[in-house]
Motif scaffolding. Structure first.
Motif, PDB file in Angstrom:
ATOM      1  N   GLU A 102      14.547   8.662   5.788  1.00 16.10           N
ATOM      2  CA  GLU A 102      14.861   8.829   4.366  1.00 16.10           C
ATOM      3  C   GLU A 102      14.082   7.825   3.515  1.00 16.10           C
ATOM      4  OE1 GLU A 102      18.794   7.592   2.053  1.00 16.10           O
ATOM      5  OE2 GLU A 102      19.114   9.313   3.382  1.00 16.10           O
ATOM      6  N   VAL A 103      14.077   6.576   3.926  1.00 21.90           N
ATOM      7  CA  VAL A 103      13.378   5.529   3.175  1.00 21.90           C
ATOM      8  C   VAL A 103      11.874   5.800   3.139  1.00 21.90           C
ATOM      9  CG1 VAL A 103      12.772   3.067   3.215  1.00 21.90           C
ATOM     10  CG2 VAL A 103      15.141   3.768   3.567  1.00 21.90           C
ATOM     11  N   HIS A 104      11.332   6.347   4.212  1.00 23.96           N
ATOM     12  CA  HIS A 104       9.896   6.606   4.277  1.00 23.96           C
ATOM     13  C   HIS A 104       9.484   7.921   3.618  1.00 23.96           C
ATOM     14  CE1 HIS A 104       9.734   3.188   6.931  1.00 23.96           C
ATOM     15  NE2 HIS A 104       8.426   3.219   6.809  1.00 23.96           N
ATOM     16  N   ALA A 105      10.434   8.688   3.119  1.00 20.57           N
ATOM     17  CA  ALA A 105      10.093   9.944   2.445  1.00 20.57           C
ATOM     18  C   ALA A 105       9.254   9.684   1.194  1.00 20.57           C
ATOM     19  CB  ALA A 105      11.364  10.718   2.091  1.00 20.57           C
ATOM     20  N   VAL A 106       9.504   8.544   0.542  1.00 20.07           N
ATOM     21  CA  VAL A 106       8.738   8.160  -0.640  1.00 20.07           C
ATOM     22  C   VAL A 106       8.462   6.663  -0.555  1.00 20.07           C
ATOM     23  CG1 VAL A 106       8.698   7.986  -3.152  1.00 20.07           C
ATOM     24  CG2 VAL A 106       9.803   9.945  -2.061  1.00 20.07           C
ATOM     25  N   ILE A 107       7.194   6.319  -0.449  1.00 19.78           N
ATOM     26  CA  ILE A 107       6.792   4.912  -0.396  1.00 19.78           C
ATOM     27  C   ILE A 107       6.585   4.437  -1.837  1.00 19.78           C
ATOM     28  CG2 ILE A 107       4.990   3.308   0.391  1.00 19.78           C
ATOM     29  CD1 ILE A 107       6.728   4.532   2.643  1.00 19.78           C
ATOM     30  N   PRO A 108       7.158   3.296  -2.214  1.00 19.96           N
ATOM     31  CA  PRO A 108       6.987   2.799  -3.589  1.00 19.96           C
ATOM     32  C   PRO A 108       5.506   2.632  -3.953  1.00 19.96           C
ATOM     33  CG  PRO A 108       8.648   1.513  -2.413  1.00 19.96           C
ATOM     34  CD  PRO A 108       8.000   2.411  -1.398  1.00 19.96           C
ATOM     35  N   GLU A 109       5.175   2.994  -5.183  1.00 24.85           N
ATOM     36  CA  GLU A 109       3.783   2.914  -5.638  1.00 24.85           C
ATOM     37  C   GLU A 109       3.218   1.514  -5.497  1.00 24.85           C
ATOM     38  OE1 GLU A 109       2.892   4.623  -9.460  1.00 24.85           O
ATOM     39  OE2 GLU A 109       4.336   6.241  -9.122  1.00 24.85           O
ATOM     40  N   GLU A 110       4.032   0.497  -5.799  1.00 32.94           N
ATOM     41  CA  GLU A 110       3.529  -0.878  -5.718  1.00 32.94           C
ATOM     42  C   GLU A 110       3.222  -1.268  -4.264  1.00 32.94           C
ATOM     43  OE1 GLU A 110       7.997  -0.804  -6.186  1.00 32.94           O
ATOM     44  OE2 GLU A 110       6.336   0.006  -7.336  1.00 32.94           O
ATOM     45  N   LEU A 111       3.968  -0.716  -3.301  1.00 22.69           N
ATOM     46  CA  LEU A 111       3.670  -0.974  -1.895  1.00 22.69           C
ATOM     47  C   LEU A 111       2.401  -0.239  -1.479  1.00 22.69           C
ATOM     48  CD1 LEU A 111       4.372  -2.256   0.814  1.00 22.69           C
ATOM     49  CD2 LEU A 111       5.771  -0.229   1.298  1.00 22.69           C
ATOM     50  N   ASP A 112       2.261   1.002  -1.929  1.00 26.85           N
ATOM     51  CA  ASP A 112       1.040   1.765  -1.652  1.00 26.85           C
ATOM     52  C   ASP A 112      -0.182   0.989  -2.152  1.00 26.85           C
ATOM     53  OD1 ASP A 112      -1.128   3.789  -2.603  1.00 26.85           O
ATOM     54  OD2 ASP A 112       0.091   4.934  -1.185  1.00 26.85           O
ATOM     55  N   ARG A 113      -0.113   0.479  -3.375  1.00 25.17           N
ATOM     56  CA  ARG A 113      -1.223  -0.298  -3.937  1.00 25.17           C
ATOM     57  C   ARG A 113      -1.490  -1.551  -3.108  1.00 25.17           C
ATOM     58  NH1 ARG A 113       0.865   1.163  -8.759  1.00 25.17           N
ATOM     59  NH2 ARG A 113       2.023  -0.766  -9.021  1.00 25.17           N
ATOM     60  N   ALA A 114      -0.422  -2.248  -2.729  1.00 25.45           N
ATOM     61  CA  ALA A 114      -0.574  -3.486  -1.941  1.00 25.45           C
ATOM     62  C   ALA A 114      -1.252  -3.195  -0.608  1.00 25.45           C
ATOM     63  CB  ALA A 114       0.791  -4.137  -1.724  1.00 25.45           C
ATOM     64  N   LEU A 115      -0.852  -2.116   0.066  1.00 21.99           N
ATOM     65  CA  LEU A 115      -1.455  -1.755   1.341  1.00 21.99           C
ATOM     66  C   LEU A 115      -2.946  -1.463   1.175  1.00 21.99           C
ATOM     67  CD1 LEU A 115       1.388   0.531   2.724  1.00 21.99           C
ATOM     68  CD2 LEU A 115       0.706  -1.701   3.634  1.00 21.99           C
ATOM     69  N   ARG A 116      -3.271  -0.689   0.163  1.00 23.12           N
ATOM     70  CA  ARG A 116      -4.673  -0.326  -0.071  1.00 23.12           C
ATOM     71  C   ARG A 116      -5.509  -1.556  -0.455  1.00 23.12           C
ATOM     72  NH1 ARG A 116      -4.862   5.106   0.394  1.00 23.12           N
ATOM     73  NH2 ARG A 116      -2.893   6.169   0.092  1.00 23.12           N
ATOM     74  N   GLU A 117      -4.934  -2.438  -1.282  1.00 17.43           N
ATOM     75  CA  GLU A 117      -5.636  -3.668  -1.656  1.00 17.43           C
ATOM     76  C   GLU A 117      -5.858  -4.570  -0.436  1.00 17.43           C
ATOM     77  OE1 GLU A 117      -3.220  -5.383  -4.736  1.00 17.43           O
ATOM     78  OE2 GLU A 117      -3.730  -3.785  -6.155  1.00 17.43           O
ATOM     79  N   ALA A 118      -4.978  -4.472   0.550  1.00 14.53           N
ATOM     80  CA  ALA A 118      -5.101  -5.272   1.771  1.00 14.53           C
ATOM     81  C   ALA A 118      -6.083  -4.653   2.764  1.00 14.53           C
ATOM     82  CB  ALA A 118      -3.729  -5.440   2.425  1.00 14.53           C
ATOM     83  N   GLY A 119      -6.660  -3.498   2.413  1.00 18.37           N
ATOM     84  CA  GLY A 119      -7.662  -2.867   3.258  1.00 18.37           C
ATOM     85  C   GLY A 119      -7.155  -1.748   4.144  1.00 18.37           C
ATOM     86  N   VAL A 120      -5.904  -1.317   3.965  1.00 15.42           N
ATOM     87  CA  VAL A 120      -5.373  -0.208   4.761  1.00 15.42           C
ATOM     88  C   VAL A 120      -5.979   1.090   4.258  1.00 15.42           C
ATOM     89  CG1 VAL A 120      -3.298   1.066   5.419  1.00 15.42           C
ATOM     90  CG2 VAL A 120      -3.219  -1.436   5.259  1.00 15.42           C
ATOM     91  N   LEU A 121      -6.555   1.847   5.180  1.00 16.05           N
ATOM     92  CA  LEU A 121      -7.184   3.125   4.856  1.00 16.05           C
ATOM     93  C   LEU A 121      -6.300   4.302   5.243  1.00 16.05           C
ATOM     94  CD1 LEU A 121     -10.703   2.126   6.157  1.00 16.05           C
ATOM     95  CD2 LEU A 121      -9.911   2.129   3.782  1.00 16.05           C
ATOM     96  N   GLY A 122      -5.366   4.078   6.150  1.00 11.71           N
ATOM     97  CA  GLY A 122      -4.441   5.117   6.584  1.00 11.71           C
ATOM     98  C   GLY A 122      -3.380   4.514   7.482  1.00 11.71           C
ATOM     99  N   TRP A 123      -2.191   5.113   7.459  1.00  6.95           N
ATOM    100  CA  TRP A 123      -1.087   4.617   8.301  1.00  6.95           C
ATOM    101  C   TRP A 123      -0.238   5.816   8.674  1.00  6.95           C
ATOM    102  CZ3 TRP A 123       0.563  -0.932   7.561  1.00  6.95           C
ATOM    103  CH2 TRP A 123       1.536  -1.312   8.486  1.00  6.95           C
ATOM    104  N   ARG A 124      -0.100   6.044   9.951  1.00  6.35           N
ATOM    105  CA  ARG A 124       0.744   7.133  10.468  1.00  6.35           C
ATOM    106  C   ARG A 124       1.836   6.537  11.332  1.00  6.35           C
ATOM    107  NH1 ARG A 124      -3.549  11.473  12.875  1.00  6.35           N
ATOM    108  NH2 ARG A 124      -4.678  11.885  10.943  1.00  6.35           N
ATOM    109  N   ILE A 125       3.004   7.161  11.291  1.00  9.53           N
ATOM    110  CA  ILE A 125       4.127   6.694  12.114  1.00  9.53           C
ATOM    111  C   ILE A 125       4.741   7.897  12.821  1.00  9.53           C
ATOM    112  CG2 ILE A 125       6.368   5.515  12.163  1.00  9.53           C
ATOM    113  CD1 ILE A 125       5.590   4.222   9.451  1.00  9.53           C
ATOM    114  N   TRP A 126       4.933   7.759  14.124  1.00  6.52           N
ATOM    115  CA  TRP A 126       5.653   8.742  14.922  1.00  6.52           C
ATOM    116  C   TRP A 126       6.943   8.083  15.391  1.00  6.52           C
ATOM    117  CZ3 TRP A 126       0.441   8.084  15.025  1.00  6.52           C
ATOM    118  CH2 TRP A 126      -0.358   9.216  14.901  1.00  6.52           C
TER     119      TRP A 126
END
Length: 104
Positions: free
Chosen positions: A21-45
């Protein structure tokens, strides 16, 4: 050049639905932080309580250093700490799990 790192985390018993449920929508500010940190993609199984992450990132050590003190990530990690058996303490260099075998 990007690299892929694999991570493994374990949920607390009964936390599976809340985690999804929590991962259904990632907060925009977290998305920005991840991308600024160099994350290009993240998948979770998820398999029961076990989570398997595959992260594409420019520099894993830089990602870890950048996210450690980022306010958006600190808020997110506080949420995750309630759901995970072991909270992320950012006390590593971000290399993830060692690869054992690959079919090229």
């Amino acid at each position: 050049m990007a690299v892929e790192i694999a991570l493994h985390t374990v949920l607390k018993p009964g936390a599976q639905a809340r985690y999804d449920e929590v991962h259904a929508v990632i907060p925009e500010e977290l998305d920005r932080a991840l991308r600024e940190a160099g994350v290009l993609g993240w998948r979770i199984w998820r398999d029961g309580q076990h989570l398997f992450h595959l992260v594409r990132v420019a520099d894993p050590a830089h990602m870890r250093r950048t996210l450690r003190d980022h306010p958006a990530n600190q808020v997110w990690q506080q949420r995750m700490a309630k759901l995970l058996e072991v909270a992320d303490d950012y006390d590593d260099d971000g290399r993830g799990l060692p690869m054992v075998w690959e079919l090229p």
